[in-house]
Scaffold this motif. Structure first.
Motif, mmCIF file in Angstrom:
data_model
loop_
_atom_site.group_PDB
_atom_site.id
_atom_site.type_symbol
_atom_site.label_atom_id
_atom_site.label_comp_id
_atom_site.label_asym_id
_atom_site.label_seq_id
_atom_site.Cartn_x
_atom_site.Cartn_y
_atom_site.Cartn_z
ATOM 1 N N GLU A 94 -7.751 9.499 4.509
ATOM 2 C CA GLU A 94 -9.198 9.392 4.343
ATOM 3 C C GLU A 94 -9.329 9.795 2.966
ATOM 4 O O GLU A 94 -10.601 8.946 2.440
ATOM 5 N N GLN A 95 -8.671 10.523 2.144
ATOM 6 C CA GLN A 95 -9.131 10.749 0.757
ATOM 7 C C GLN A 95 -8.760 9.213 0.027
ATOM 8 O O GLN A 95 -9.451 8.957 -0.829
ATOM 9 N N PHE A 96 -7.682 8.749 0.483
ATOM 10 C CA PHE A 96 -7.147 7.514 -0.164
ATOM 11 C C PHE A 96 -8.406 6.289 -0.079
ATOM 12 O O PHE A 96 -8.682 5.691 -1.011
ATOM 13 N N LEU A 97 -8.806 6.256 1.276
ATOM 14 C CA LEU A 97 -9.719 5.155 1.574
ATOM 15 C C LEU A 97 -11.023 5.495 0.560
ATOM 16 O O LEU A 97 -11.663 4.641 0.119
ATOM 17 N N GLY A 98 -11.478 6.965 0.718
ATOM 18 C CA GLY A 98 -12.457 7.347 -0.243
ATOM 19 C C GLY A 98 -12.553 7.110 -1.315
ATOM 20 O O GLY A 98 -13.484 6.519 -2.044
ATOM 21 N N PHE A 99 -11.134 7.247 -2.052
ATOM 22 C CA PHE A 99 -11.006 6.806 -3.508
ATOM 23 C C PHE A 99 -11.259 5.390 -3.689
ATOM 24 O O PHE A 99 -11.937 4.837 -4.835
ATOM 25 N N ALA A 100 -10.590 4.522 -2.956
ATOM 26 C CA ALA A 100 -10.638 3.066 -2.930
ATOM 27 C C ALA A 100 -12.117 2.904 -2.833
ATOM 28 O O ALA A 100 -12.500 1.543 -3.974
ATOM 29 N N PHE A 101 -12.920 3.089 -2.040
ATOM 30 C CA PHE A 101 -14.451 2.934 -1.982
ATOM 31 C C PHE A 101 -15.281 3.203 -3.262
ATOM 32 O O PHE A 101 -16.077 2.657 -3.873
ATOM 33 N N ARG A 102 -14.683 4.251 -3.707
ATOM 34 C CA ARG A 102 -15.500 5.141 -5.052
ATOM 35 C C ARG A 102 -15.201 4.464 -6.265
ATOM 36 O O ARG A 102 -15.966 4.377 -7.219
ATOM 37 N N HIS A 103 -13.753 4.194 -6.271
ATOM 38 C CA HIS A 103 -13.283 3.330 -7.620
ATOM 39 C C HIS A 103 -12.728 2.145 -7.249
ATOM 40 O O HIS A 103 -11.695 2.075 -7.572
ATOM 41 N N PRO A 104 -13.314 1.095 -6.907
ATOM 42 C CA PRO A 104 -12.511 -0.199 -6.429
ATOM 43 C C PRO A 104 -12.129 -0.858 -7.925
ATOM 44 O O PRO A 104 -10.897 -1.299 -7.415
ATOM 45 N N GLU A 105 -12.589 -0.680 -8.940
ATOM 46 C CA GLU A 105 -11.704 -1.322 -10.246
ATOM 47 C C GLU A 105 -10.418 -0.681 -10.284
ATOM 48 O O GLU A 105 -9.568 -1.256 -10.637
ATOM 49 N N LEU A 106 -10.684 0.720 -10.323
ATOM 50 C CA LEU A 106 -9.336 1.470 -10.552
ATOM 51 C C LEU A 106 -8.308 1.146 -9.390
ATOM 52 O O LEU A 106 -7.128 0.906 -9.510
ATOM 53 N N PHE A 107 -8.840 1.100 -8.011
ATOM 54 C CA PHE A 107 -7.921 0.572 -7.057
ATOM 55 C C PHE A 107 -7.173 -0.810 -7.394
ATOM 56 O O PHE A 107 -5.794 -0.943 -7.202
ATOM 57 N N GLU A 108 -8.016 -1.603 -7.801
ATOM 58 C CA GLU A 108 -7.490 -2.867 -8.329
ATOM 59 C C GLU A 108 -6.392 -2.991 -9.337
ATOM 60 O O GLU A 108 -5.295 -3.613 -9.116
ATOM 61 N N LEU A 109 -6.564 -1.990 -10.251
ATOM 62 C CA LEU A 109 -5.490 -1.767 -11.347
ATOM 63 C C LEU A 109 -4.276 -1.144 -10.704
ATOM 64 O O LEU A 109 -3.059 -1.508 -11.041
ATOM 65 N N MET A 110 -4.395 -0.161 -9.820
ATOM 66 C CA MET A 110 -3.505 0.617 -9.176
ATOM 67 C C MET A 110 -2.580 -0.120 -8.115
ATOM 68 O O MET A 110 -1.338 0.269 -8.285
ATOM 69 N N PHE A 111 -3.047 -0.794 -7.401
ATOM 70 C CA PHE A 111 -2.259 -1.381 -6.239
ATOM 71 C C PHE A 111 -2.521 -2.890 -6.190
ATOM 72 O O PHE A 111 -1.521 -3.397 -5.045
ATOM 73 N N ILE A 112 -3.195 -3.794 -6.869
ATOM 74 C CA ILE A 112 -3.210 -5.231 -6.665
ATOM 75 C C ILE A 112 -2.752 -6.069 -7.862
ATOM 76 O O ILE A 112 -2.008 -6.836 -7.804
ATOM 77 N N MET A 113 -3.134 -5.588 -9.062
ATOM 78 C CA MET A 113 -3.025 -6.461 -10.077
ATOM 79 C C MET A 113 -1.409 -6.272 -10.757
ATOM 80 O O MET A 113 -0.997 -5.063 -10.795
ATOM 81 N N SER A 114 -0.919 -7.488 -11.128
ATOM 82 C CA SER A 114 0.229 -7.264 -11.696
ATOM 83 C C SER A 114 0.396 -6.967 -13.008
ATOM 84 O O SER A 114 1.584 -6.512 -13.565
ATOM 85 N N GLY A 115 -0.549 -7.178 -13.923
ATOM 86 C CA GLY A 115 -0.492 -6.929 -15.425
ATOM 87 C C GLY A 115 0.066 -5.855 -15.748
ATOM 88 O O GLY A 115 1.062 -5.528 -16.655
ATOM 89 N N PRO A 116 -0.520 -4.341 -15.118
ATOM 90 C CA PRO A 116 -0.015 -3.210 -15.701
ATOM 91 C C PRO A 116 1.445 -2.919 -15.000
ATOM 92 O O PRO A 116 2.150 -2.222 -15.825
ATOM 93 N N MET A 117 1.889 -3.636 -14.088
ATOM 94 C CA MET A 117 3.228 -3.423 -13.649
ATOM 95 C C MET A 117 4.367 -4.125 -14.616
ATOM 96 O O MET A 117 5.197 -3.720 -14.872
#
Length: 207
Positions: A94-117
């Motif tokens: 529940e906390q994870f989903l809430g975080f994704a909804f509150r911070h969609p840009e950070l979620f994109e960086l953390m779990f979807i974009m390949s550049g940071p990795m």
């Protein structure tokens, strides 16, 4: 404060100013449209100054990603007051989903974009993931405590944690990438909560 301390503080503040400006621009314009020069212009630095702190855009994205995970780990800290491992595991989701909804840009960086990795692997090897490791370790720890207390059956805690991690990540990604349009708009968020509840009910029976 000595000269060395003052210089270190100024350097830290300048680096954070770059990151704050970058995240603001990324939020407003999207990751692909923002260049290092755009960031420099926003805070009235020369592009050369930006490159003193980050060798390229991927390295800057990695720094923002790491800050995102630090924020996530802090937000997950609220679960420490929950004693039962199964309830802790549910609270993580529940906390994870809430975080994704509150911070969609950070979620994109953390779990979807390949550049940071790409930057992470270049800096520390193929298995490196600054920030991500600490967040995942929290989930592993909860599962392991559940195994130790007999709440979950004996198994590999990392594998079970990965299953939980992937499920919650999948729900968040489907929502943020607008893949839940298969459902009526008014059903999307309730359906996610119901899916999470069903998943954890299955876990409590299977783990």
């Amino acid at each position: 404060m000595g000269i060395a301390d003052r210089k270190l503080r100024e350097k830290t503040e300048r680096r954070q100013a770059i990151l704050d400006a970058a995240l603001h621009l990324f939020t407003q314009q999207g990751f692909e449209k923002v260049s290092m020069r755009n960031i420099a212009d926003t805070i009235e630095y020369s592009p050369a100054t930006i490159y003193l702190y980050f060798k390229d855009k991927n390295e800057l994205l990695l720094a923002l990603q790491t800050q995102g995970f630090e924020l996530l780990v802090r937000e997950l800290g609220v679960i420490t007051s929950i004693e039962h491992p199964a309830e802790q595991l549910r609270a993580v989701g529940e906390q994870f989903l809430g975080f994704a909804f509150r911070h969609p840009e950070l979620f994109e960086l953390m779990f979807i974009m390949s550049g940071p990795m790409v930057a992470a692997q270049a800096c520390a090897g193929a298995n490196a993931w600054p920030g991500g490791g600490s967040a995942f370790a929290q989930v592993v720890g909860i599962v392991q405590r559940g195994i130790d207390k007999g709440v979950f059956r004996p198994q590999n805690a990392e594998s079970a944690a990965l299953m939980v991690w992937a499920q919650v990540h999948g729900l968040a990604a489907l929502h943020l990438r607008q893949r839940l349009v298969v459902l009526p708009e008014e059903r999307r968020l309730p359906a996610m909560q119901e899916a999470l509840t069903l998943f954890y009910d299955l876990i409590r029976r299977a783990l």
